[in-house]
Design a protein around this motif. Structure first.
Motif, PDB file in Angstrom:
ATOM      1  N   HIS A  57       0.844  -1.197   0.000  1.00 21.34           N
ATOM      2  CA  HIS A  57       0.000   0.000   0.000  1.00 21.34           C
ATOM      3  C   HIS A  57       0.882   1.251   0.000  1.00 21.34           C
ATOM      4  CE1 HIS A  57      -3.632   2.249   0.558  1.00 21.34           C
ATOM      5  NE2 HIS A  57      -3.208   2.779   1.681  1.00 21.34           N
ATOM      6  N   ARG A  58       0.752   2.074  -1.023  1.00 15.10           N
ATOM      7  CA  ARG A  58       1.626   3.235  -1.207  1.00 15.10           C
ATOM      8  C   ARG A  58       1.467   4.292  -0.117  1.00 15.10           C
ATOM      9  NH1 ARG A  58       5.599   2.788  -4.525  1.00 15.10           N
ATOM     10  NH2 ARG A  58       5.472   4.911  -5.241  1.00 15.10           N
ATOM     11  N   ALA A  59       0.334   4.320   0.553  1.00 16.98           N
ATOM     12  CA  ALA A  59       0.081   5.349   1.562  1.00 16.98           C
ATOM     13  C   ALA A  59       0.492   4.911   2.971  1.00 16.98           C
ATOM     14  CB  ALA A  59      -1.388   5.738   1.555  1.00 16.98           C
ATOM     15  N   SER A  60       1.034   3.711   3.139  1.00 15.55           N
ATOM     16  CA  SER A  60       1.451   3.255   4.468  1.00 15.55           C
ATOM     17  C   SER A  60       2.555   4.151   5.013  1.00 15.55           C
ATOM     18  CB  SER A  60       1.965   1.814   4.401  1.00 15.55           C
ATOM     19  OG  SER A  60       0.945   0.939   4.047  1.00 15.55           O
ATOM     20  N   THR A  61       2.467   4.453   6.292  1.00 19.85           N
ATOM     21  CA  THR A  61       3.471   5.307   6.925  1.00 19.85           C
ATOM     22  C   THR A  61       4.744   4.522   7.198  1.00 19.85           C
ATOM     23  OG1 THR A  61       2.736   4.757   9.156  1.00 19.85           O
ATOM     24  CG2 THR A  61       1.673   6.654   8.062  1.00 19.85           C
ATOM     25  N   ASN A  62       5.816   5.249   7.495  1.00 20.02           N
ATOM     26  CA  ASN A  62       7.083   4.611   7.823  1.00 20.02           C
ATOM     27  C   ASN A  62       6.947   3.743   9.066  1.00 20.02           C
ATOM     28  OD1 ASN A  62       9.907   4.739   9.346  1.00 20.02           O
ATOM     29  ND2 ASN A  62      10.268   4.887   7.138  1.00 20.02           N
ATOM     30  N   LYS A  63       6.172   4.210  10.026  1.00 22.09           N
ATOM     31  CA  LYS A  63       5.955   3.442  11.257  1.00 22.09           C
ATOM     32  C   LYS A  63       5.237   2.130  10.947  1.00 22.09           C
ATOM     33  CE  LYS A  63       4.037   3.895  15.885  1.00 22.09           C
ATOM     34  NZ  LYS A  63       3.353   4.774  16.825  1.00 22.09           N
ATOM     35  N   ALA A  64       4.219   2.180  10.089  1.00 19.82           N
ATOM     36  CA  ALA A  64       3.491   0.971   9.714  1.00 19.82           C
ATOM     37  C   ALA A  64       4.390   0.014   8.938  1.00 19.82           C
ATOM     38  CB  ALA A  64       2.260   1.326   8.884  1.00 19.82           C
ATOM     39  N   LEU A  65       5.234   0.561   8.068  1.00 18.05           N
ATOM     40  CA  LEU A  65       6.167  -0.274   7.317  1.00 18.05           C
ATOM     41  C   LEU A  65       7.150  -0.975   8.246  1.00 18.05           C
ATOM     42  CD1 LEU A  65       7.023   2.083   4.326  1.00 18.05           C
ATOM     43  CD2 LEU A  65       5.686  -0.012   4.230  1.00 18.05           C
ATOM     44  N   ASN A  97       7.583   5.874   1.481  1.00 20.02           N
ATOM     45  CA  ASN A  97       7.769   6.198   2.900  1.00 20.02           C
ATOM     46  C   ASN A  97       8.779   5.304   3.605  1.00 20.02           C
ATOM     47  OD1 ASN A  97       5.873   8.292   2.833  1.00 20.02           O
ATOM     48  ND2 ASN A  97       4.205   6.832   3.028  1.00 20.02           N
ATOM     49  N   THR A  98       9.605   4.613   2.842  1.00 20.05           N
ATOM     50  CA  THR A  98      10.614   3.755   3.456  1.00 20.05           C
ATOM     51  C   THR A  98      11.904   4.548   3.659  1.00 20.05           C
ATOM     52  OG1 THR A  98      11.607   1.562   3.364  1.00 20.05           O
ATOM     53  CG2 THR A  98      11.646   2.837   1.347  1.00 20.05           C
ATOM     54  N   ASP A  99      12.810   3.989   4.429  1.00 21.77           N
ATOM     55  CA  ASP A  99      14.125   4.595   4.590  1.00 21.77           C
ATOM     56  C   ASP A  99      15.190   3.515   4.465  1.00 21.77           C
ATOM     57  OD1 ASP A  99      14.101   3.264   7.043  1.00 21.77           O
ATOM     58  OD2 ASP A  99      13.704   5.063   8.194  1.00 21.77           O
ATOM     59  N   SER A 100      16.432   3.944   4.326  1.00 22.52           N
ATOM     60  CA  SER A 100      17.519   2.996   4.074  1.00 22.52           C
ATOM     61  C   SER A 100      17.743   2.044   5.245  1.00 22.52           C
ATOM     62  CB  SER A 100      18.813   3.748   3.765  1.00 22.52           C
ATOM     63  OG  SER A 100      19.179   4.573   4.861  1.00 22.52           O
ATOM     64  N   ARG A 101      17.525   2.512   6.467  1.00 29.88           N
ATOM     65  CA  ARG A 101      17.719   1.631   7.628  1.00 29.88           C
ATOM     66  C   ARG A 101      16.735   0.478   7.615  1.00 29.88           C
ATOM     67  NH1 ARG A 101      17.521   6.141  12.118  1.00 29.88           N
ATOM     68  NH2 ARG A 101      15.538   6.205  11.055  1.00 29.88           N
ATOM     69  N   LEU A 102      15.490   0.755   7.265  1.00 26.00           N
ATOM     70  CA  LEU A 102      14.474  -0.291   7.203  1.00 26.00           C
ATOM     71  C   LEU A 102      14.830  -1.324   6.142  1.00 26.00           C
ATOM     72  CD1 LEU A 102      11.724  -1.616   7.741  1.00 26.00           C
ATOM     73  CD2 LEU A 102      10.714   0.104   6.250  1.00 26.00           C
ATOM     74  N   VAL A 103      15.190  -0.849   4.962  1.00 20.79           N
ATOM     75  CA  VAL A 103      15.513  -1.759   3.861  1.00 20.79           C
ATOM     76  C   VAL A 103      16.728  -2.608   4.205  1.00 20.79           C
ATOM     77  CG1 VAL A 103      16.239  -1.893   1.444  1.00 20.79           C
ATOM     78  CG2 VAL A 103      14.477  -0.255   2.116  1.00 20.79           C
ATOM     79  N   SER A 104      17.781  -1.995   4.713  1.00 18.29           N
ATOM     80  CA  SER A 104      18.993  -2.756   5.016  1.00 18.29           C
ATOM     81  C   SER A 104      18.770  -3.733   6.170  1.00 18.29           C
ATOM     82  CB  SER A 104      20.167  -1.827   5.310  1.00 18.29           C
ATOM     83  OG  SER A 104      19.946  -1.088   6.478  1.00 18.29           O
TER      84      SER A 104
END
Length: 135
Positions: A57-65, A97-104
């Protein structure tokens, strides 16, 4: 009516009001902390598909991700269908809404938990990051 009786009634009503407010706040705090039983436990209702939908879902917040990714890693961290995880990594990379820390963190913990898919996970990450650069 006697003024003393009126004053006593007023003090009693104020005390009752304070007690009700205190009970309301205390009960509300208990619900937020999840101490009111298993019926309110959100993990009992989460499936891989529902967590996957949060990431898609494109509208999900960073916290939800972050929450969805952590739950996926904790509960579904062992890969059984690689292609679903490959698509999940790619979608996580390109999510607005993602960031590099989450992805890594997601990629590293998935790779550590599934060493036989190490090269495939790294390839999926590279493809996802390349798609992000295109946008």
């Amino acid at each position: 009516m006697n003024p003393f009786t009126l004053l006593l009634a007023l003090v009693g009503l104020i005390f009752a009001l304070i007690l009700l407010v205190f009970l309301y706040v205390w009960m509300d705090r208990g619900e937020k902390n999840g101490t009111h039983g298993a019926d309110n436990d959100p993990e009992t209702f989460e499936t891989f598909e529902s967590l996957e939908a949060i990431i898609y879902h494109r509208a999900s917040t960073n916290k939800a991700l972050n929450s969805a990714a952590d739950t996926i890693l904790r509960r579904f961290g062992t890969i059984d269908d690689y292609f679903r995880y490959e698509e999940l990594i790619k979608r996580l990379c390109v999510h607005p809404n993602t960031d590099s820390r989450l992805v890594s963190r997601f990629e590293k913990r998935l790779r550590d938990g599934n060493p036989k898919f190490k090269e495939k996970i790294q390839k999926a990450l590279k493809e996802g990051l390349m798609k992000r650069d295109e946008k």
